[in-house]
Design a protein around this motif. Structure first.
Motif, PDB file in Angstrom:
ATOM      1  N   GLU A 195     -10.689   9.150   3.692  1.00  0.00           N
ATOM      2  CA  GLU A 195     -10.103   7.818   3.551  1.00  0.00           C
ATOM      3  C   GLU A 195     -11.158   6.819   3.082  1.00  0.00           C
ATOM      4  O   GLU A 195     -12.365   7.060   3.182  1.00  0.00           O
ATOM      5  CB  GLU A 195      -9.513   7.349   4.887  1.00  0.00           C
ATOM      6  N   TYR A 196     -10.665   5.693   2.581  1.00  0.00           N
ATOM      7  CA  TYR A 196     -11.540   4.599   2.181  1.00  0.00           C
ATOM      8  C   TYR A 196     -11.672   3.646   3.370  1.00  0.00           C
ATOM      9  O   TYR A 196     -10.735   2.919   3.705  1.00  0.00           O
ATOM     10  CB  TYR A 196     -10.957   3.867   0.971  1.00  0.00           C
ATOM     11  N   TYR A 197     -12.828   3.664   4.004  1.00  0.00           N
ATOM     12  CA  TYR A 197     -13.052   2.851   5.194  1.00  0.00           C
ATOM     13  C   TYR A 197     -13.485   1.438   4.803  1.00  0.00           C
ATOM     14  O   TYR A 197     -14.406   1.259   3.997  1.00  0.00           O
ATOM     15  CB  TYR A 197     -14.161   3.440   6.068  1.00  0.00           C
ATOM     16  N   HIS A 229      -8.814   0.859   1.510  1.00  0.00           N
ATOM     17  CA  HIS A 229      -7.779   0.957   0.481  1.00  0.00           C
ATOM     18  C   HIS A 229      -6.711  -0.115   0.684  1.00  0.00           C
ATOM     19  O   HIS A 229      -6.222  -0.719  -0.280  1.00  0.00           O
ATOM     20  CB  HIS A 229      -7.160   2.359   0.520  1.00  0.00           C
ATOM     21  N   GLN A 242     -12.305  12.124   7.098  1.00  0.00           N
ATOM     22  CA  GLN A 242     -10.890  11.801   7.018  1.00  0.00           C
ATOM     23  C   GLN A 242     -10.383  11.724   5.576  1.00  0.00           C
ATOM     24  O   GLN A 242      -9.169  11.677   5.353  1.00  0.00           O
ATOM     25  CB  GLN A 242     -10.611  10.448   7.702  1.00  0.00           C
ATOM     26  N   ASN A 282     -14.275   7.764  -0.542  1.00  0.00           N
ATOM     27  CA  ASN A 282     -13.592   8.462   0.555  1.00  0.00           C
ATOM     28  C   ASN A 282     -14.320   9.739   0.955  1.00  0.00           C
ATOM     29  O   ASN A 282     -13.708  10.705   1.427  1.00  0.00           O
ATOM     30  CB  ASN A 282     -12.145   8.776   0.168  1.00  0.00           C
ATOM     31  N   LYS A 297       0.424   4.452  -0.563  1.00  0.00           N
ATOM     32  CA  LYS A 297      -0.103   5.555   0.240  1.00  0.00           C
ATOM     33  C   LYS A 297      -1.139   5.001   1.199  1.00  0.00           C
ATOM     34  O   LYS A 297      -2.003   4.214   0.795  1.00  0.00           O
ATOM     35  CB  LYS A 297      -0.739   6.618  -0.660  1.00  0.00           C
ATOM     36  N   GLN A 298      -1.044   5.408   2.464  1.00  0.00           N
ATOM     37  CA  GLN A 298      -1.975   4.910   3.475  1.00  0.00           C
ATOM     38  C   GLN A 298      -3.275   5.723   3.420  1.00  0.00           C
ATOM     39  O   GLN A 298      -3.404   6.781   4.040  1.00  0.00           O
ATOM     40  CB  GLN A 298      -1.338   4.979   4.866  1.00  0.00           C
ATOM     41  N   LEU A 299      -4.223   5.201   2.641  1.00  0.00           N
ATOM     42  CA  LEU A 299      -5.483   5.914   2.395  1.00  0.00           C
ATOM     43  C   LEU A 299      -6.659   5.220   3.067  1.00  0.00           C
ATOM     44  O   LEU A 299      -7.790   5.316   2.599  1.00  0.00           O
ATOM     45  CB  LEU A 299      -5.731   6.021   0.884  1.00  0.00           C
ATOM     46  N   GLY A 300      -6.399   4.507   4.140  1.00  0.00           N
ATOM     47  CA  GLY A 300      -7.479   3.885   4.900  1.00  0.00           C
ATOM     48  C   GLY A 300      -7.486   2.372   4.813  1.00  0.00           C
ATOM     49  O   GLY A 300      -6.815   1.758   3.973  1.00  0.00           O
ATOM     50  N   THR A 301      -8.291   1.778   5.696  1.00  0.00           N
ATOM     51  CA  THR A 301      -8.334   0.316   5.797  1.00  0.00           C
ATOM     52  C   THR A 301      -8.945  -0.327   4.559  1.00  0.00           C
ATOM     53  O   THR A 301      -8.511  -1.401   4.134  1.00  0.00           O
ATOM     54  CB  THR A 301      -9.131  -0.094   7.045  1.00  0.00           C
ATOM     55  N   GLN A 329       0.872  -1.175   0.000  1.00  0.00           N
ATOM     56  CA  GLN A 329       0.000   0.000   0.000  1.00  0.00           C
ATOM     57  C   GLN A 329       0.909   1.226   0.000  1.00  0.00           C
ATOM     58  O   GLN A 329       1.427   1.650   1.028  1.00  0.00           O
ATOM     59  CB  GLN A 329      -0.904   0.006   1.237  1.00  0.00           C
TER      60      GLN A 329
END
Length: 456
Positions: free
Chosen positions: A194-196, A80, A192, A188, A74-78, A72
């Motif tokens: 982010e992709y949860y 992702h 946040q 997202n 880039k840390q774009l959520g759990t 991963q």
């Protein structure tokens, strides 16, 4: 059921304040992520995929058990993170999603989660628990029939949703086909950005699939380790579990709070462990042993009825009915036989000592082969190093090495050879011979007065 795990281990863990990635910090001697992998395997996962991100290569280099990995960037959520493993997800798989920083989850809890998922014919099941103070956790929202509606993160929760005390563990079981479908639909659009992964639950619910929530864990099991304080808490919890396991299997631990045993250690029944002892690595201790206070034993094999007092043993083997210590040091590649005595302040390194031999005190035995029924006196030194190279000494069966002797390697003391006290041996000693290698004593009478040493 083809059961696979996806283990999320991409985060940096800034609160750890460490150059080491968070998931590589150890709890009871094992990296957190490897704890999670081990538990997944014990629970029945035949394939484990670890999602890497921060310091990916370092984490990968420390993974065990032939796991697979995905990156991963880039840390774009759990959500992702799980998307990065999509090539490993097959339609007929059952997927369990785990967190690499939750080393306290139990194998039995995961197995009950899998059973619930199967028995209730769910396409997704969330592991949950209830807590008095749910602050910081995602909330599991149910409808009036107690069916799952969705999971809401703390920052996105309404005032009413924030009052719910059933929390999301971050651990899920999915059917592969439905997981892949729902991952393609998450967005997202949240506070946040982010992709949860939690959004998958609501998507599946809205698509008409059966989604379950299994309230079957304790908050202790779900504790994420995010700081050094959390790490110490996890260490204590797991230490107590390990010690309890051994006590339930016939080991006496005098003071569990001050005894440190790592996960892979095996101990036989009726062995007694005294306080201050540290036993780590792949150590095996047999039955009826006494491990005295303040011992350290690492990656070693201790056989039955061995008594060890206040000593250190590393990468070595100790035979039946042998005593070690106090204050002995068995360095790597020491192989100690049966009915041997390794006494106080004796150091052994890369040596074999045969049955019924003894080195009772104050000796150094390095790079040596010592036979059976050998006596090594006080102050004996196996002189194995010439400043550039190491050499081996051989002492055959039934030999006797008197006190305060030096055996300058390479040298052999043949069977039944005797070495007189105070000798420095540089040549082989024939079998059945007495070897004396010391200067003749000379007494010079009146020497002190002649020198005037005590004149006022």
């Amino acid at each position: 059921m083809n059961l696979k795990s996806i283990i999320l281990a991409a985060g940096k863990g800034t609160r750890m304040k460490s150059k080491l990635p968070k998931v590589l910090h150890k709890v009871c001697g094992t990296e957190m992520v490897n704890h999670v992998i081990n538990i997944a395997m014990k629970a029945g996962c035949t394939e484990n995929v670890v999602i890497l991100g921060h310091e990916a290569q370092m984490v990968k280099d420390n993974l065990k058990n032939n796991v697979k990995t995905a990156i991963q960037e880039k840390q774009l959520g759990t959500g992702h993170a799980v998307m990065m493993a999509k090539d490993h997800i097959k339609e007929d798989d059952k997927i369990v999603v785990l967190c690499g920083d939750t080393p306290l989850i139990k194998e039995s809890t995961l197995q009950r989660l899998f059973d619930y998922h199967k028995e209730n014919k769910c396409v997704a099941t969330v592991l949950t628990t209830k807590v008095d103070n749910p602050t910081g956790y995602g909330r599991l929202i149910r409808d009036d029939n107690e069916d799952v509606l969705k999971i809401v993160e703390q920052k996105d929760a309404t005032e009413e949703e924030a009052k719910v005390n059933e929390i999301n563990s971050g651990i899920y079981c999915f059917n592969g086909k439905e997981l892949k479908m729902s991952l393609s639909k998450i967005s997202n659009n949240n506070n946040q950005g982010e992709y949860y992964l939690t959004d998958v639950i609501e998507i599946l619910k809205n698509e008409g699939f059966k989604v379950g929530a299994y309230e079957g864990s304790t908050i202790e099991e779900l504790m994420g380790v995010n700081s050094r304080v959390d790490l110490q808490r996890a260490e204590n919890i797991l230490k107590n579990r390990i010690n309890q396991y051994h006590m339930e299997n016939g080991v006496t631990i005098i003071d569990s709070n001050n005894t440190y045993i790592e996960c892979d250690v095996k101990i036989g029944m009726d062995t007694i462990i005294y306080p201050g002892t540290i036993i780590n690595g792949n150590t095996t201790i047999g039955e009826d042993c006494t491990i005295g206070a303040n011992c350290r034993i690492e990656n070693s094999s201790i056989n039955n009825n061995v008594k060890i007092q206040s000593s250190t043993i590393i990468d070595s083997t100790v035979g039946n009915n042998t005593t070690v210590g106090p204050y002995a040091y068995l360095r790597p590649k020491s192989n100690i036989g049966e009915n041997v005595k390794i006494g106080d302040f004796v150091e052994v390194k890369n040596s074999t000592i045969g049955d019924n031999s003894k080195a009772s005190h104050l000796a150094y035995i390095g790079d040596a082969s010592v036979g059976k029924n050998v006596n090594i006196g006080c102050g004996v030194v196996f002189v194995n190093y010439d400043g550039k190279n190491k050499f081996k000494s051989i002492v055959e069966d039934n030999a006797f090495i008197g006190s305060n002797c030096n055996l300058v390697a390479p040298v052999t003391v043949k069977e039944k050879g005797y070495v007189a006290t105070g000798s420095t041996i540089t040549d082989d000693v024939p079998g059945g011979s007495l070897s004396i290698a010391r200067a003749k004593q000379v007494n010079k009478e009146g020497w002190v007065d002649k020198k005037g040493i005590f004149k006022k």
